[in-house]
Design a protein around this motif. Structure first.
Motif, PDB file in Angstrom:
ATOM      1  N   LYS A  58       0.943  -1.471  -0.006  1.00 53.37           N
ATOM      2  CA  LYS A  58      -0.307   0.059   0.844  1.00 53.37           C
ATOM      3  C   LYS A  58       0.931   1.307   0.044  1.00 53.37           C
ATOM      4  N   ASP A  59       2.163   1.346   0.898  1.00 56.73           N
ATOM      5  CA  ASP A  59       2.568   2.855   0.848  1.00 56.73           C
ATOM      6  C   ASP A  59       3.800   2.735   0.152  1.00 56.73           C
ATOM      7  N   CYS A  60       3.599   1.013  -0.480  1.00 61.28           N
ATOM      8  CA  CYS A  60       5.523   1.099  -0.950  1.00 61.28           C
ATOM      9  C   CYS A  60       5.870   2.160  -1.979  1.00 61.28           C
ATOM     10  N   ASN A  61       6.551   3.021  -2.138  1.00 63.24           N
ATOM     11  CA  ASN A  61       7.575   3.954  -2.900  1.00 63.24           C
ATOM     12  C   ASN A  61       7.845   2.981  -3.884  1.00 63.24           C
ATOM     13  N   CYS A  62       7.520   1.854  -4.828  1.00 64.82           N
ATOM     14  CA  CYS A  62       8.103   1.555  -6.032  1.00 64.82           C
ATOM     15  C   CYS A  62       7.516   1.283  -7.033  1.00 64.82           C
ATOM     16  N   ILE A  63       7.929   2.250  -7.910  1.00 67.46           N
ATOM     17  CA  ILE A  63       6.717   2.054  -9.358  1.00 67.46           C
ATOM     18  C   ILE A  63       6.113   1.064  -9.603  1.00 67.46           C
ATOM     19  N   PHE A  64       6.855   0.108  -9.732  1.00 69.19           N
ATOM     20  CA  PHE A  64       6.424  -1.625 -10.315  1.00 69.19           C
ATOM     21  C   PHE A  64       5.099  -1.864  -8.593  1.00 69.19           C
ATOM     22  N   CYS A  65       5.078  -1.541  -7.539  1.00 71.07           N
ATOM     23  CA  CYS A  65       4.297  -1.088  -7.005  1.00 71.07           C
ATOM     24  C   CYS A  65       3.047  -0.804  -7.327  1.00 71.07           C
ATOM     25  N   LYS A  66       3.065   0.353  -7.314  1.00 71.28           N
ATOM     26  CA  LYS A  66       2.314   1.688  -8.535  1.00 71.28           C
ATOM     27  C   LYS A  66       1.729   0.838  -9.678  1.00 71.28           C
ATOM     28  N   ILE A  67       2.255   0.375 -10.182  1.00 70.22           N
ATOM     29  CA  ILE A  67       1.186   0.343 -11.493  1.00 70.22           C
ATOM     30  C   ILE A  67       0.670  -1.118 -11.428  1.00 70.22           C
ATOM     31  N   ALA A  68       1.202  -1.913  -9.738  1.00 65.23           N
ATOM     32  CA  ALA A  68       0.205  -2.694  -9.798  1.00 65.23           C
ATOM     33  C   ALA A  68      -1.306  -2.088  -8.966  1.00 65.23           C
ATOM     34  N   SER A 124      -0.808   1.099 -17.117  1.00 63.71           N
ATOM     35  CA  SER A 124       0.072   0.664 -18.047  1.00 63.71           C
ATOM     36  C   SER A 124      -1.115  -0.269 -18.780  1.00 63.71           C
ATOM     37  N   ALA A 125       0.464  -0.783 -19.348  1.00 63.96           N
ATOM     38  CA  ALA A 125      -0.838  -1.804 -20.890  1.00 63.96           C
ATOM     39  C   ALA A 125      -0.754  -3.383 -20.148  1.00 63.96           C
ATOM     40  N   LYS A 126      -2.066  -3.331 -19.726  1.00 63.23           N
ATOM     41  CA  LYS A 126      -1.506  -4.838 -18.588  1.00 63.23           C
ATOM     42  C   LYS A 126      -2.671  -5.550 -20.405  1.00 63.23           C
ATOM     43  N   VAL A 127      -1.401  -7.266 -19.885  1.00 58.06           N
ATOM     44  CA  VAL A 127      -1.893  -7.419 -20.650  1.00 58.06           C
ATOM     45  C   VAL A 127      -2.672  -9.157 -19.929  1.00 58.06           C
ATOM     46  N   TYR A 128      -2.990  -9.326 -18.363  1.00 59.66           N
ATOM     47  CA  TYR A 128      -3.163 -10.349 -17.785  1.00 59.66           C
ATOM     48  C   TYR A 128      -2.599  -9.805 -16.171  1.00 59.66           C
ATOM     49  N   GLU A 129      -3.639 -10.378 -15.771  1.00 57.29           N
ATOM     50  CA  GLU A 129      -3.882  -9.532 -14.684  1.00 57.29           C
ATOM     51  C   GLU A 129      -4.681 -10.787 -13.190  1.00 57.29           C
ATOM     52  N   ASP A 130      -3.844 -11.493 -12.609  1.00 56.73           N
ATOM     53  CA  ASP A 130      -5.136 -12.461 -11.506  1.00 56.73           C
ATOM     54  C   ASP A 130      -5.388 -11.702 -10.019  1.00 56.73           C
ATOM     55  N   ASP A 131      -5.407 -11.801  -8.714  1.00 55.74           N
ATOM     56  CA  ASP A 131      -5.068 -11.647  -7.640  1.00 55.74           C
ATOM     57  C   ASP A 131      -3.038 -11.683  -7.225  1.00 55.74           C
ATOM     58  N   ARG A 132      -2.584 -12.146  -8.026  1.00 53.62           N
ATOM     59  CA  ARG A 132      -1.597 -12.341  -7.451  1.00 53.62           C
ATOM     60  C   ARG A 132       0.009 -12.079  -8.609  1.00 53.62           C
ATOM     61  N   MET A 133      -0.637 -11.651  -9.671  1.00 47.30           N
ATOM     62  CA  MET A 133       0.557 -10.969 -10.948  1.00 47.30           C
ATOM     63  C   MET A 133      -0.062 -10.351 -11.341  1.00 47.30           C
ATOM     64  N   LEU A 134       1.056  -9.847 -12.151  1.00 47.02           N
ATOM     65  CA  LEU A 134       0.574  -8.630 -13.231  1.00 47.02           C
ATOM     66  C   LEU A 134       1.613  -9.101 -13.932  1.00 47.02           C
ATOM     67  N   VAL A 135       0.884  -8.610 -16.287  1.00 49.61           N
ATOM     68  CA  VAL A 135       1.685  -9.021 -17.017  1.00 49.61           C
ATOM     69  C   VAL A 135       1.611  -7.427 -17.342  1.00 49.61           C
ATOM     70  N   PHE A 136       2.563  -6.779 -18.051  1.00 52.35           N
ATOM     71  CA  PHE A 136       1.816  -6.047 -18.893  1.00 52.35           C
ATOM     72  C   PHE A 136       3.498  -5.360 -19.700  1.00 52.35           C
ATOM     73  N   LYS A 137       3.652  -4.673 -20.462  1.00 49.21           N
ATOM     74  CA  LYS A 137       3.861  -3.909 -21.955  1.00 49.21           C
ATOM     75  C   LYS A 137       5.196  -3.060 -21.028  1.00 49.21           C
ATOM     76  N   ASP A 138       6.040  -3.739 -21.225  1.00 47.86           N
ATOM     77  CA  ASP A 138       7.571  -3.065 -21.000  1.00 47.86           C
ATOM     78  C   ASP A 138       7.818  -1.659 -21.705  1.00 47.86           C
ATOM     79  N   ILE A 139       7.774  -0.413 -21.106  1.00 50.05           N
ATOM     80  CA  ILE A 139       7.860   0.787 -21.758  1.00 50.05           C
ATOM     81  C   ILE A 139       8.610   1.263 -22.552  1.00 50.05           C
ATOM     82  N   GLU A 140       9.576   0.802 -22.990  1.00 51.03           N
ATOM     83  CA  GLU A 140      11.270   0.527 -23.837  1.00 51.03           C
ATOM     84  C   GLU A 140      11.313  -0.739 -24.285  1.00 51.03           C
TER      85      GLU A 140
END
Ligand code: AMP
Ligand code: ZN
Length: 112
Positions: free
Chosen positions: A2-12, A18-34
């Motif tokens: 919740k209070d994590c200052n991490c870019i991937f936690c913020k994406i989650a 983010s351009a998500k291609v898959y999400e469930d309660d445990r993981m997320l998959v998204f397109k790399d920005i570069e």
């Protein structure tokens, strides 16, 4: 997370888009920005930890779950003919985001 200052936690958390291609309660998959290949996805777990060296049995179980999902996700997103999985661990590998993630690279014959 919740209070994590991490870019991937913020994406989650949906705080950074983010351009998500898959999400469930445990993981997320998204397109790399570069993207470094025609298909370049990043798979992250929803529990924050920085490094492979912080592995414990709970985290290993999460990674195992992610590996069980990745083949289907990769194939459904343009990697029918193979792909490469990469984890950059630490500075010498060029890790820039310290939330463990798996790169999924493919969609073409990889040049290296
Ligand atoms: P690494 O060098 O293994 O830490 O990989 C971090 C990856 O995250 C790089 O390939 C970046 O292009 C990617 N990246 C950084 N910020 C974002 C973002 N906001 N959305 C998608 N990908 C990102
Ligand atoms: Zn994080």
């Amino acid at each position: 997370m919740k209070d994590c200052n991490c870019i991937f936690c913020k994406i989650a958390d949906g705080k950074i888009p983010s351009a998500k291609v898959y999400e469930d309660d445990r993981m997320l998959v998204f397109k790399d920005i570069e993207p470094k290949a025609k298909v370049h996805l990043l798979a992250i777990g929803k529990d924050h930890f920085k490094l492979l060296s912080e592995m414990d049995s709970e985290r290993a179980e999460l990674l195992s779950y992610m590996f069980s999902k990745i083949p289907q996700i990769a194939e459904q997103n343009g990697c029918k003919n193979g792909y490469r999985l990469v984890i950059n661990q630490g500075d010498d590998a060029g890790q820039t985001v310290f939330h463990l993630h798996i790169h999924i690279l493919g969609g073409e014959q990889l040049p290296w």
